[in-house]
Scaffold this motif. Structure first.
Motif, PDB file in Angstrom:
ATOM      1  N   SER A 111     -13.681   7.172  14.290  1.00 42.29           N
ATOM      2  CA  SER A 111     -14.014   7.070  15.613  1.00 42.29           C
ATOM      3  C   SER A 111     -13.937   8.701  16.261  1.00 42.29           C
ATOM      4  N   ARG A 112     -14.561   9.032  17.087  1.00 41.60           N
ATOM      5  CA  ARG A 112     -14.446  10.482  17.701  1.00 41.60           C
ATOM      6  C   ARG A 112     -14.461  10.293  19.188  1.00 41.60           C
ATOM      7  N   PHE A 113     -13.377  11.017  19.780  1.00 38.75           N
ATOM      8  CA  PHE A 113     -13.480  10.932  21.148  1.00 38.75           C
ATOM      9  C   PHE A 113     -14.024  12.484  22.115  1.00 38.75           C
ATOM     10  N   ILE A 114     -14.325  12.041  23.294  1.00 38.70           N
ATOM     11  CA  ILE A 114     -14.881  13.107  23.986  1.00 38.70           C
ATOM     12  C   ILE A 114     -13.611  14.109  24.492  1.00 38.70           C
ATOM     13  N   CYS A 115     -13.809  15.264  24.738  1.00 43.71           N
ATOM     14  CA  CYS A 115     -12.492  16.092  25.459  1.00 43.71           C
ATOM     15  C   CYS A 115     -12.413  15.488  26.697  1.00 43.71           C
ATOM     16  N   HIS A 116     -11.307  15.564  27.157  1.00 43.45           N
ATOM     17  CA  HIS A 116     -11.004  14.867  28.582  1.00 43.45           C
ATOM     18  C   HIS A 116     -11.028  15.823  29.472  1.00 43.45           C
ATOM     19  N   VAL A 117     -10.969  17.035  29.277  1.00 39.22           N
ATOM     20  CA  VAL A 117     -11.227  18.175  30.241  1.00 39.22           C
ATOM     21  C   VAL A 117     -12.588  18.564  30.393  1.00 39.22           C
ATOM     22  N   CYS A 118     -13.246  18.975  29.508  1.00 39.35           N
ATOM     23  CA  CYS A 118     -14.823  19.388  29.573  1.00 39.35           C
ATOM     24  C   CYS A 118     -15.695  18.301  29.657  1.00 39.35           C
ATOM     25  N   GLN A 119     -15.230  17.138  29.070  1.00 41.64           N
ATOM     26  CA  GLN A 119     -16.427  16.130  28.820  1.00 41.64           C
ATOM     27  C   GLN A 119     -17.642  16.523  28.144  1.00 41.64           C
ATOM     28  N   LYS A 120     -17.736  17.742  27.425  1.00 44.48           N
ATOM     29  CA  LYS A 120     -18.709  17.895  26.689  1.00 44.48           C
ATOM     30  C   LYS A 120     -18.588  18.228  25.060  1.00 44.48           C
ATOM     31  N   GLN A 121     -17.318  18.352  24.498  1.00 41.71           N
ATOM     32  CA  GLN A 121     -17.180  18.584  23.186  1.00 41.71           C
ATOM     33  C   GLN A 121     -16.398  17.463  22.762  1.00 41.71           C
ATOM     34  N   PHE A 122     -16.372  17.010  21.489  1.00 41.86           N
ATOM     35  CA  PHE A 122     -15.580  16.065  20.709  1.00 41.86           C
ATOM     36  C   PHE A 122     -14.177  16.641  20.677  1.00 41.86           C
ATOM     37  N   SER A 123     -13.105  16.013  21.104  1.00 43.88           N
ATOM     38  CA  SER A 123     -11.758  16.390  20.921  1.00 43.88           C
ATOM     39  C   SER A 123     -11.155  16.620  19.589  1.00 43.88           C
ATOM     40  N   GLN A 124     -10.382  17.592  19.289  1.00 44.45           N
ATOM     41  CA  GLN A 124      -9.951  17.900  17.936  1.00 44.45           C
ATOM     42  C   GLN A 124      -8.216  18.088  17.991  1.00 44.45           C
ATOM     43  N   TYR A 125      -7.733  18.135  19.325  1.00 45.81           N
ATOM     44  CA  TYR A 125      -6.206  18.108  19.414  1.00 45.81           C
ATOM     45  C   TYR A 125      -5.742  17.058  20.428  1.00 45.81           C
ATOM     46  N   THR A 126      -4.486  17.347  20.533  1.00 46.66           N
ATOM     47  CA  THR A 126      -3.870  16.287  21.304  1.00 46.66           C
ATOM     48  C   THR A 126      -2.653  16.976  21.949  1.00 46.66           C
ATOM     49  N   CYS A 164       1.637  14.975  27.101  1.00 45.84           N
ATOM     50  CA  CYS A 164       0.840  13.878  27.865  1.00 45.84           C
ATOM     51  C   CYS A 164      -0.147  13.090  26.690  1.00 45.84           C
ATOM     52  N   ASN A 165      -0.200  13.678  25.770  1.00 41.26           N
ATOM     53  CA  ASN A 165      -1.257  13.059  24.703  1.00 41.26           C
ATOM     54  C   ASN A 165      -2.635  13.063  25.213  1.00 41.26           C
ATOM     55  N   SER A 166      -2.971  13.732  25.904  1.00 39.88           N
ATOM     56  CA  SER A 166      -4.346  14.165  26.393  1.00 39.88           C
ATOM     57  C   SER A 166      -5.141  15.004  25.475  1.00 39.88           C
ATOM     58  N   ARG A 167      -6.284  14.412  25.322  1.00 37.27           N
ATOM     59  CA  ARG A 167      -7.105  15.136  24.222  1.00 37.27           C
ATOM     60  C   ARG A 167      -7.981  16.242  24.572  1.00 37.27           C
ATOM     61  N   TYR A 168      -8.185  17.153  23.992  1.00 36.19           N
ATOM     62  CA  TYR A 168      -8.695  18.421  24.343  1.00 36.19           C
ATOM     63  C   TYR A 168      -9.591  19.174  23.110  1.00 36.19           C
ATOM     64  N   CYS A 169     -10.525  19.911  23.362  1.00 37.00           N
ATOM     65  CA  CYS A 169     -11.356  20.571  22.162  1.00 37.00           C
ATOM     66  C   CYS A 169     -10.978  22.013  21.975  1.00 37.00           C
ATOM     67  N   SER A 170     -10.407  22.711  22.988  1.00 35.41           N
ATOM     68  CA  SER A 170     -10.149  24.269  22.739  1.00 35.41           C
ATOM     69  C   SER A 170      -8.819  24.523  23.427  1.00 35.41           C
ATOM     70  N   LEU A 171      -8.509  25.835  23.218  1.00 33.36           N
ATOM     71  CA  LEU A 171      -7.253  26.531  23.902  1.00 33.36           C
ATOM     72  C   LEU A 171      -7.620  26.651  25.257  1.00 33.36           C
ATOM     73  N   HIS A 172      -8.862  26.869  25.706  1.00 32.77           N
ATOM     74  CA  HIS A 172      -9.103  27.130  27.278  1.00 32.77           C
ATOM     75  C   HIS A 172      -8.944  25.672  27.681  1.00 32.77           C
ATOM     76  N   CYS A 173      -9.469  24.618  27.337  1.00 33.35           N
ATOM     77  CA  CYS A 173      -9.128  23.237  27.970  1.00 33.35           C
ATOM     78  C   CYS A 173      -7.850  22.875  28.100  1.00 33.35           C
ATOM     79  N   TYR A 174      -7.032  23.248  26.846  1.00 29.76           N
ATOM     80  CA  TYR A 174      -5.529  23.018  26.795  1.00 29.76           C
ATOM     81  C   TYR A 174      -4.723  23.814  28.097  1.00 29.76           C
ATOM     82  N   LYS A 175      -5.212  25.008  28.399  1.00 28.34           N
ATOM     83  CA  LYS A 175      -4.459  25.657  29.371  1.00 28.34           C
ATOM     84  C   LYS A 175      -4.944  24.996  30.617  1.00 28.34           C
ATOM     85  N   SER A 176      -5.936  24.622  30.826  1.00 29.67           N
ATOM     86  CA  SER A 176      -6.539  23.946  31.960  1.00 29.67           C
ATOM     87  C   SER A 176      -6.342  22.629  32.194  1.00 29.67           C
ATOM     88  N   HIS A 177      -5.987  22.096  31.321  1.00 28.32           N
ATOM     89  CA  HIS A 177      -6.060  20.326  31.458  1.00 28.32           C
ATOM     90  C   HIS A 177      -4.560  20.093  32.435  1.00 28.32           C
TER      91      HIS A 177
END
Length: 402
Positions: A21-36, A40-53
């Protein structure tokens, strides 16, 4: 079969029969998430999304990491001392920087720093020039004690060849020698004699030397004393200027003249002393004081005369060396030629002095003393002009022994 895309917060456990299964990034909603996010267990795809989530989430995470590191540090006495040393060093460097900036500000003439002649106003320049002309500023300079007036000048010893008896050692050896026995060469205030033996005059010229060399010697001694008193004994500070002064005062070295009487030689020297160029030195009174210097040096005898001429030769040579180092200078060729001739003349006179008997200098001193009296009589007259000395010089005869 295509991959299944899930957007649910609830994770699913893939089975070997189903694709992952693959999850969409909860921040940008454009890329598949690769990190958690670990908080808060929020899923994100990049460092930029992590800093802004969530700024609060990231700041608290960094703060917790720093606190954990600080807890691991040992707060022992050694660590505290190191920290105090670092703080002290930082404070001292900062203080030095402030002091340097204050020193730079002190260079400003308005803040009491050093000033130049150009910083003076027109009225201040006039007052300064009057103070120089009156000799008022000379009171601020420590008086120089000429070497020929020291008691050690009467005990100068040279070898039979005219050289110094003891040659200086290297710096390290000389320092060690002084520390061991406290003895050394002749006193440092006395100019050292020649390093090489002085050759006989007959090897320098094929004819008989001029019978007026004693007169020329008086001229040279006078110009040397004039220059050293003008520079307060420190001719090394301006070798070119010192050598130029010698040429200006001495008719023998500067004009290649051949005076035949002592009065004729002194007349020219006194005229130069009273000229507008040097009259601020003291005029005729200063010149007569220089005649006293000549008398005193003659009373010291041959060794002192050789040391004087050797010092004068070094002065001329130093002027030549400095002149070579200068790229641009007016009349450089003419001055260079005069200095070269002056050096040869001084060396020749030095060799001649070395061959003369000791009683010759007392006889010469008697003539100089008599001519000084003539100069004093002329000064006390109605028309005390130095030019009158020249008219009286004709007919005077130097003692035939010289």
């Amino acid at each position: 079969m295509e991959d299944t895309i899930l957007t649910s917060e609830k994770p699913s456990n893939p089975s070997p029969l189903d694709p992952p299964s693959r999850f969409i990034c909860h921040v940008c909603q454009k890329q598949f998430s690769q990190y958690t996010c670990p908080r808060c267990n929020s899923r994100y795809c990049s460092l930029h999304c992590y800093k802004s989530h969530s700024e609060r989430c990231t700041e608290s995470f960094m703060r917790e990491n720093v606190m954990e590191e600080m807890k691991l540090m040992q707060s022992d006495e050694q660590t505290k001392r190191k920290m105090l040393d670092i703080l002290k060093r930082f404070h001292s460097e900062e203080q030095e920087g402030m002091d340097d900036s204050m020193d730079d500000d002190d260079d400003d003439p308005e803040d009491g720093g050093p000033i130049n002649y150009d910083d003076l106003s027109a009225e201040e320049k006039k007052r300064f020039q009057r103070a120089v002309a009156s000799g008022e500023l000379s009171k601020l300079i420590e008086a120089w004690d000429p070497w020929w007036l020291k008691s050690s000048a009467r005990t100068i010893s040279l070898s039979k060849e005219g050289t110094r008896l003891i040659h200086p050692l290297a710096k390290e050896e000389a320092l060690s020698s002084r520390q061991d026995d406290g003895a050394g060469d002749q006193p440092s205030e006395i100019p050292p004699g020649p390093d090489a033996p002085l050759p006989p005059v007959r090897k320098l010229i094929s004819r008989e030397p001029s019978p007026f060399l004693a007169v020329h010697l008086v001229d040279i001694i006078y110009s040397y004393c004039f220059t050293l008193r003008l520079y307060n004994g420190d001719w090394q500070s301006d070798a070119i200027g010192s050598a130029t002064v010698v040429l200006n005062v001495s008719s023998v070295l500067g004009q290649a003249s051949q005076p035949e009487t002592v009065l004729e030689a002194l007349s020219y020297c006194l005229e130069r002393t009273c000229s507008p160029e040097y009259r601020n030195m003291g005029g005729l009174q200063f010149g007569l004081g220089l005649v006293e210097d000549v008398l005193h040096i003659l009373s010291l005898g041959g060794p002192a005369l050789i040391c004087l001429l050797c010092d004068l030769q070094r002065m001329v040579q130093a002027g030549e060396e400095e002149l070579k180092a200068e790229k641009k200078r007016k009349s450089k060729t003419e001055i260079k030629s005069k200095l070269k001739l002056a050096e040869k003349k001084v060396y020749f006179i030095m060799c001649w002095v070395h061959e003369q008997p000791g009683e010759a200098w007392s006889s010469l001193a008697a003539i100089v003393r008599a001519e000084k009296s003539s100069a004093l009589d002329c000064r006390a007259g109605k028309n005390p002009q130095i030019a009158e000395l020249k008219t009286e010089s004709k007919g005077k005869v130097l003692i035939e022994e010289l």
